[in-house]
Design a protein around this motif. Sequence first.
Motif, PDB file in Angstrom:
ATOM      1  N   THR A 126       0.826  -1.203   0.000  1.00 43.12           N
ATOM      2  CA  THR A 126       0.000   0.000   0.000  1.00 43.12           C
ATOM      3  C   THR A 126       0.861   1.254   0.000  1.00 43.12           C
ATOM      4  OG1 THR A 126      -1.716  -1.184   1.220  1.00 43.12           O
ATOM      5  CG2 THR A 126      -1.863   1.208   1.210  1.00 43.12           C
ATOM      6  N   LEU A 127       1.960   1.235   0.760  1.00 41.55           N
ATOM      7  CA  LEU A 127       2.880   2.371   0.783  1.00 41.55           C
ATOM      8  C   LEU A 127       3.464   2.626  -0.614  1.00 41.55           C
ATOM      9  CD1 LEU A 127       4.870   1.829   4.115  1.00 41.55           C
ATOM     10  CD2 LEU A 127       3.551   3.864   3.518  1.00 41.55           C
TER      11      LEU A 127
ATOM     12  N   THR B  55      -4.284   8.643   4.923  1.00 37.29           N
ATOM     13  CA  THR B  55      -4.109   8.575   3.467  1.00 37.29           C
ATOM     14  C   THR B  55      -4.080   7.140   2.969  1.00 37.29           C
ATOM     15  OG1 THR B  55      -2.832  10.630   3.539  1.00 37.29           O
ATOM     16  CG2 THR B  55      -2.623   9.270   1.554  1.00 37.29           C
ATOM     17  N   LEU B  56      -3.434   6.261   3.746  1.00 32.37           N
ATOM     18  CA  LEU B  56      -3.166   4.906   3.261  1.00 32.37           C
ATOM     19  C   LEU B  56      -4.275   3.906   3.540  1.00 32.37           C
ATOM     20  CD1 LEU B  56       0.558   4.392   4.377  1.00 32.37           C
ATOM     21  CD2 LEU B  56      -0.258   4.962   2.089  1.00 32.37           C
TER      22      LEU B  56
ATOM     23  N   LEU C 172       1.619  -0.703  10.485  1.00 31.74           N
ATOM     24  CA  LEU C 172       2.428   0.337   9.872  1.00 31.74           C
ATOM     25  C   LEU C 172       3.581   0.729  10.790  1.00 31.74           C
ATOM     26  CD1 LEU C 172       2.893   2.448   7.626  1.00 31.74           C
ATOM     27  CD2 LEU C 172       1.265   3.945   8.835  1.00 31.74           C
TER      28      LEU C 172
ATOM     29  N   ALA D  48       5.504   8.249   0.635  1.00 32.93           N
ATOM     30  CA  ALA D  48       4.046   8.234   0.627  1.00 32.93           C
ATOM     31  C   ALA D  48       3.451   9.556   1.093  1.00 32.93           C
ATOM     32  CB  ALA D  48       3.542   7.095   1.492  1.00 32.93           C
ATOM     33  N   CYS D  49       4.147  10.268   1.989  1.00 34.35           N
ATOM     34  CA  CYS D  49       3.627  11.555   2.468  1.00 34.35           C
ATOM     35  C   CYS D  49       4.261  12.736   1.742  1.00 34.35           C
ATOM     36  CB  CYS D  49       3.803  11.684   3.969  1.00 34.35           C
ATOM     37  SG  CYS D  49       5.523  11.789   4.507  1.00 34.35           S
TER      38      CYS D  49
ATOM     39  N   HIS E 294       1.164   4.493  -2.939  1.00 34.56           N
ATOM     40  CA  HIS E 294       0.942   5.913  -2.656  1.00 34.56           C
ATOM     41  C   HIS E 294       2.239   6.722  -2.676  1.00 34.56           C
ATOM     42  CE1 HIS E 294      -2.864   4.234  -1.207  1.00 34.56           C
ATOM     43  NE2 HIS E 294      -3.363   5.474  -1.266  1.00 34.56           N
TER      44      HIS E 294
ATOM     45  N   CYS F  68       7.604   5.496   3.809  1.00 32.95           N
ATOM     46  CA  CYS F  68       6.750   6.441   4.540  1.00 32.95           C
ATOM     47  C   CYS F  68       7.011   7.866   4.066  1.00 32.95           C
ATOM     48  CB  CYS F  68       6.995   6.339   6.045  1.00 32.95           C
ATOM     49  SG  CYS F  68       6.314   4.862   6.806  1.00 32.95           S
TER      50      CYS F  68
END
Length: 667
Positions: free
Chosen positions: A26-27, A115-116, A82, A99-100, A30, A96
């Motif tokens: 998932t990370l 978000t995730l 996470l 992703a951000c 994104h 991380c």
Amino acid sequence: MNATTNNGEANNLTYLITAIAKIRKTLLQHADPSLLEDFIDEEIPTSENPLESLDSSPEANRLERLCTIFQLSEFESNLLLLCAGVELDASFGVLCAAACGNEQRTYATFGLAMTLLDGLHWSAFTPAGSLRRWRLIEVGSGSELMTSPLRIDERILHYLNGVQHLDERLLGIVEPVAVTDKLVTSQWQLMEKMVAAWWVEIHDFLKLPILQLCGNEVASKRPIAAVACQYLGLNLYTIAAHNIPTNPADLNKFKLLWEREVALTSSVLLIDCDDLETADTAREGAITYLCEFLRSPVIIATIERKRSRLRPLLVFDIERPTTKEQYTLWETALGTTTESMNVQIDHLVSQFNLSVPVIQAACSQVRVQWQQVQETQIEAKFHDLLWDSCRAQARPKLDDLAQRIDSIADWGDLVLPEAQIQVLRDVATHVKQRAKVYDLWGFGSKSNRGLGISALFAGLSGTGKTMAAEVLAQELRLDLYRIDLSAVVSKYIGETEKNLGRVFDAAELGGVILLFDEADALFGKRTEVKDSHDRHANVEVSYLLQRMESYRGLSVLTTNLKSSLDQAFLRRIRFVVQFPFPDSIQRAEIWRRIFPKATPTQGLEPQKLGQLNVAGGNIRSIALNAAFLAADAGEVVMMQHLLQAAKSEYIKLERTLTDTEIKGWVE
């Protein structure tokens, strides 16, 4: 470690790796590609349904069990994963940040989770939510809640990886209790009652009553509790009362951490209050709070009973092994030594009332001593070594409450009329033969009242009362303890009885001789009740009478004025010995025996010295002072030294030394 355990650990690790891999995927989906230019992705292979083929038992899936225990939602579970991924997978920090969209944020945050992860609910972020309430994750410092770093609690991380250990914040505060199978029959029966008390509601900790273990048999409480918990499949930990925090914040932190341990390990907390000072009200309040509101099975060990207001409480009185059980314990602990060394077990059991670990410790100690004796060829008897070891094992508690007197006087040091000597020998006979009369001949089965062996020594100061107690202790090979009445008597209602109770309870271990010196201060005539103070004084005396009657050892009371004692009190005394002021013949005999054999003397005349009208205690003082005078002059002890010492003693007594008393002492 068996194959089942190995499979469970392997399955658990596979569950965890697979679950974290899903979060990692998932990370990646994104992630900002510009922040992954140097990132090398080592994909973790996973099947389409990787978890379906594995054992789904709680032992093989710590993650699932953790979610069930703390009622975590799918969102909360993934947020926990996470945070775990950051600790377990080096690539998570980069992912991380990507992703951000901020390369500095190489950690999990609430904002990133929003978000995730699917199933978002705001309650997961609050202090009341399971993640923060149970401290499964910790929120680091930051200017905003959504961007503050999150970290999984270390205890929880190890748990997910299949490793059980006590939270480091509880180390040194609570301690595990080892299980022992060395319980006697009466203790097994008590343990079975404890198991039955918890058996029905064992799966609902909040409904379990508190089990209170009361009494002075402190050494047996933990072993009994540990075996009971083992039968119920629970782990037992103990906390000393003085380790319980009294600050509200620290107390609440301890409460939460322990409740989390209970949930993770099915543990029981034994609160040990046996050494708690009664004046420690703050600690008492903290203990009461834990007993009432701690979401945990609780056992509390106390000397005296405590009350519970909200939670049900069951009381179990813990007693030392019975006489028959102690006999068996001695036989087992000594083994073949019993016959080869001619150990008189019945003699030991009749005198010492010891618990299982104390008996074992005494036997272990004596075996070492006996080995040393044989190597050095020192003359000794195994039974005597064992007897002295029992005396030593029974001392520690009483040494804190009274003064132990080393008894070196024997019958040859006593100068008394034959009638008084015979009564003292009768006292010794009663102590020696009490086991036969009370146990074998059945007098003890009728009633506990009147079994105490008590003696009143009455006479002026210096007439030999304390020495007679020393002689009895030497004859019986028992410890003699002088009770300091100034430390026992208290102005606070109930405290004197508690102090006396502690003395007698401690003395029961080894049947020591208790010497209440100058007992008039506490045991004077009970007054007519005119106010609350009179009533309180009478209660103290009544309590003492009760304990003396039930104490199987010897209690010796000394008084300078027999007439000051209440007749009701005297009726409960088994032996009364009147110590007369010595006449000139007896004083001369005291003078003959007063100097040790090693003391050099010359020209001493006991008949003339006997003219000195003083008691034996004063004679000893004069002899000792004369010895110092002679030593300082470089001479042997002579009459002139005794004359000078006698003059000093009379000045101390505020009396005049007459010519008749010292006639012919010095030419």
